[in-house]
Design a protein around this motif. Structure first.
Motif, short mmCIF file in Angstrom:
data_model
loop_
_atom_site.label_atom_id
_atom_site.label_comp_id
_atom_site.label_asym_id
_atom_site.label_seq_id
_atom_site.Cartn_x
_atom_site.Cartn_y
_atom_site.Cartn_z
N ALA A 1 10.95 38.74 -0.53
CA ALA A 1 9.71 38.31 0.07
C ALA A 1 9.31 39.17 1.24
CB ALA A 1 9.84 36.87 0.54
N SER A 2 8.08 39.52 1.24
CA SER A 2 7.59 40.24 2.38
C SER A 2 7.41 39.28 3.54
CB SER A 2 6.26 40.89 2.04
OG SER A 2 5.30 39.91 1.71
N GLY A 3 6.71 38.19 3.24
CA GLY A 3 6.57 37.14 4.24
C GLY A 3 5.65 37.47 5.39
N GLY A 4 5.00 38.60 5.30
CA GLY A 4 4.08 38.94 6.37
C GLY A 4 4.82 39.00 7.68
N GLY A 5 4.65 38.01 8.47
CA GLY A 5 5.47 37.88 9.66
C GLY A 5 4.98 38.63 10.86
N VAL A 6 3.96 39.41 10.74
CA VAL A 6 3.45 40.13 11.90
C VAL A 6 2.50 39.22 12.66
CG1 VAL A 6 2.22 42.13 12.71
CG2 VAL A 6 3.60 42.27 10.65
N ARG A 7 2.89 38.83 13.80
CA ARG A 7 2.04 37.95 14.57
C ARG A 7 1.88 38.51 15.96
NH1 ARG A 7 3.18 31.88 12.97
NH2 ARG A 7 1.17 31.72 13.94
N ASN A 8 0.77 38.22 16.58
CA ASN A 8 0.49 38.73 17.91
C ASN A 8 1.09 37.81 18.96
OD1 ASN A 8 -0.91 40.69 16.63
ND2 ASN A 8 -2.87 39.62 16.79
N ASP B 1 -1.75 23.42 -12.90
CA ASP B 1 -1.38 22.10 -13.37
C ASP B 1 -2.46 21.06 -13.07
OD1 ASP B 1 -1.17 21.88 -10.71
OD2 ASP B 1 0.91 21.24 -10.64
N ARG B 2 -3.64 21.51 -12.83
CA ARG B 2 -4.81 20.65 -12.71
C ARG B 2 -4.82 19.82 -11.45
NH1 ARG B 2 -5.44 17.07 -17.73
NH2 ARG B 2 -3.30 16.56 -17.21
N PHE B 3 -3.90 20.02 -10.57
CA PHE B 3 -3.92 19.29 -9.32
C PHE B 3 -4.26 20.24 -8.18
CE2 PHE B 3 -1.30 16.34 -11.76
CZ PHE B 3 -1.98 15.16 -11.50
N HIS B 4 -4.77 19.63 -7.16
CA HIS B 4 -5.08 20.42 -5.97
C HIS B 4 -3.90 20.32 -5.02
CE1 HIS B 4 -7.04 22.14 -2.60
NE2 HIS B 4 -7.20 21.01 -1.94
N TRP B 5 -3.23 21.43 -4.80
CA TRP B 5 -2.05 21.44 -3.95
C TRP B 5 -2.36 22.13 -2.65
CZ3 TRP B 5 1.89 18.51 -5.46
CH2 TRP B 5 2.05 18.26 -6.82
N ARG B 6 -1.69 21.69 -1.64
CA ARG B 6 -1.85 22.32 -0.33
C ARG B 6 -0.48 22.81 0.13
NH1 ARG B 6 -5.23 19.85 4.53
NH2 ARG B 6 -4.81 21.41 6.11
N LYS B 7 -0.42 24.07 0.42
CA LYS B 7 0.86 24.64 0.82
C LYS B 7 1.19 24.24 2.26
CE LYS B 7 3.23 29.06 1.15
NZ LYS B 7 3.09 30.51 1.02
N TYR B 8 2.40 23.81 2.48
CA TYR B 8 2.77 23.43 3.83
C TYR B 8 4.01 24.13 4.33
CZ TYR B 8 6.30 20.31 1.83
OH TYR B 8 7.37 19.80 1.13
N GLY B 9 4.58 24.97 3.51
CA GLY B 9 5.75 25.67 4.01
C GLY B 9 6.27 26.71 3.03
N GLU B 10 7.06 27.56 3.55
CA GLU B 10 7.69 28.60 2.74
C GLU B 10 9.04 28.90 3.36
OE1 GLU B 10 5.15 31.89 1.90
OE2 GLU B 10 6.81 33.30 1.76
N LYS B 11 10.04 29.00 2.56
CA LYS B 11 11.38 29.13 3.11
C LYS B 11 12.22 30.08 2.28
CE LYS B 11 14.38 27.45 6.10
NZ LYS B 11 14.13 27.34 7.53
N ARG C 1 11.12 30.01 -1.38
CA ARG C 1 10.64 28.79 -2.03
C ARG C 1 9.37 28.35 -1.33
NH1 ARG C 1 15.00 24.30 -2.53
NH2 ARG C 1 15.72 25.79 -4.09
N LEU C 2 8.39 27.98 -2.11
CA LEU C 2 7.12 27.56 -1.54
C LEU C 2 7.00 26.05 -1.64
CD1 LEU C 2 4.84 30.26 -3.20
CD2 LEU C 2 6.28 30.43 -1.19
N TYR C 3 6.48 25.45 -0.61
CA TYR C 3 6.39 24.00 -0.54
C TYR C 3 4.93 23.57 -0.57
CZ TYR C 3 11.19 24.53 1.00
OH TYR C 3 12.52 24.86 1.08
N GLN D 1 9.75 27.95 -6.95
CA GLN D 1 10.77 28.97 -6.70
C GLN D 1 10.66 30.04 -7.77
OE1 GLN D 1 13.67 29.01 -4.25
NE2 GLN D 1 13.29 31.10 -4.91
N GLN D 2 10.29 31.23 -7.34
CA GLN D 2 10.24 32.34 -8.30
C GLN D 2 11.65 32.71 -8.71
OE1 GLN D 2 7.85 35.64 -7.08
NE2 GLN D 2 8.34 36.87 -8.89
#
Length: 289
Positions: A94-101, A136-146, A155-157, A175-176
């Motif tokens: 995972a790259s995970g971005g992670g660059v924050r100011n 899967d026809r549902f609207h999901w909202r991502k709240y975490g990644e670990k 793993r995406l939550y 989980q990929q």
DNA sequence: CGCATTTGACCATC
DNA sequence: GATGGTCAAATGCG
């Protein structure tokens, strides 16, 4: 942030251990899944309708069987990994971005509600191996990644996009499992949806509203943000080029039917194909109407 | 500007 | 102490 230094485990033993054999089987099954997909694409080129449909149905069954077997083995493997030393291989992925100011200074006083590793106690859990975790026809909202130990990908939550409005307890973890042209994802579904967000069976003629404003989410969100950069980017890119916002076709399958059946989550195109195959099957197997 | 996502921190469990 | 799951401020996109 601060990456924990990776400690290399001992090299694999000369004689394959049971876990190595299982990994080998998993790898073979993955190859089989990919080959089945190639086969499906080839079969689609068959001009004769009857032959093509029959062959597609067979390919579909093969894919389903392989996916089910993979799912079982993956579950076993995860249990094994959690209870014994297991060579994680490489845990970059995972790259995970992670660059924050600047630093993120936060002070919180809250109580966590999670119970690690115990969600299988009495909660309805479903594990599905799929190539299209987002469909899967549902609207999901991502709240975490670990980043998960022994996993190459984070793993995406996700929780139901209506968890607040409708108190819907549904969650899913994605989980990929592998990389490649068609990566597989292990989708763990926790709790059933109590919100009524499935698109209706009929009258889907009206144009879809935007995902963010739709209470009846009838549009799958294929925006890049819906999936982490670590997940299925290559595959998603193709769909993005084709059409970012895809109207879901109307079928008479409920989510539970889909989940309990061996039908994995599919891209909209695959959905149509699957449903066509199933209806053909019903007709061919003689029950007519 | 509002909303969804990102991502490090926090917390419970093992 | 390590790990997985969740929270919530910051960020980015439409």
């Amino acid at each position: 942030m601060a990456m924990r230094p990776k400690t290399e485990m001992s090299p694999p033993p000369a004689t394959p251990s049971p876990s190595d054999q299982r990994d080998a089987v998993i790898e073979e099954l993955r190859k089989g899944s990919q080959l089945a997909e190639f086969l499906r694409q080839q079969v689609e080129l068959i001009p004769e309708d009857r032959c093509r449909d029959a062959a597609l149905a067979n390919v579909s069954n093969i894919s389903t069987a392989l996916a089910s077997s993979l799912s079982v083995l993956q579950s076993e493997k995860e249990q094994y990994c959690s209870s014994s030393s297991y060579d994680p291989g490489h845990a970059s992925g995972a790259s995970g971005g992670g660059v924050r100011n600047g630093p993120v200074a936060r002070s919180r006083n809250r109580k966590a509600k999670h119970r690690r590793g115990t969600y299988g106690e009495d909660l309805p859990i479903k594990e599905i191996l799929t190539e299209a975790p987002e469909n899967d026809r549902f609207h999901w909202r991502k709240y975490g990644e670990k980043k998960i130990l022994h996993a190459d990908f984070p793993r995406l939550y996700y929780r139901c996009g209506y968890s607040d409005e409708h108190k819907c307890p549904a969650k899913k973890y994605v989980q990929q499992q592998n990389s490649g042209d068609q990566p597989m994802f292990l989708v763990t579904l926790i709790n059933d949806h109590t919100c009524d967000t499935l698109f209706p069976d009929e009258d889907q003629d009206q144009p879809p509203s935007s995902p963010s404003s739709a209470n009846n989410s009838q549009v799958l969100d294929f925006s890049k943000a819906s999936l982490s950069s670590a997940v299925g980017v290559s595959r998603l890119k193709e769909e993005e080029d084709a059409d970012m916002s895809v109207t879901v076709p109307s079928y008479n399958y409920t989510y539970d039917e889909l989940s309990s059946s061996s039908l994995p989550f599919l891209s909209p195109k695959q959905w149509e194909m699957e449903m066509d195959i199933k209806s053909l099957f019903r007709r061919h197997s003689g029950d007519g109407n």
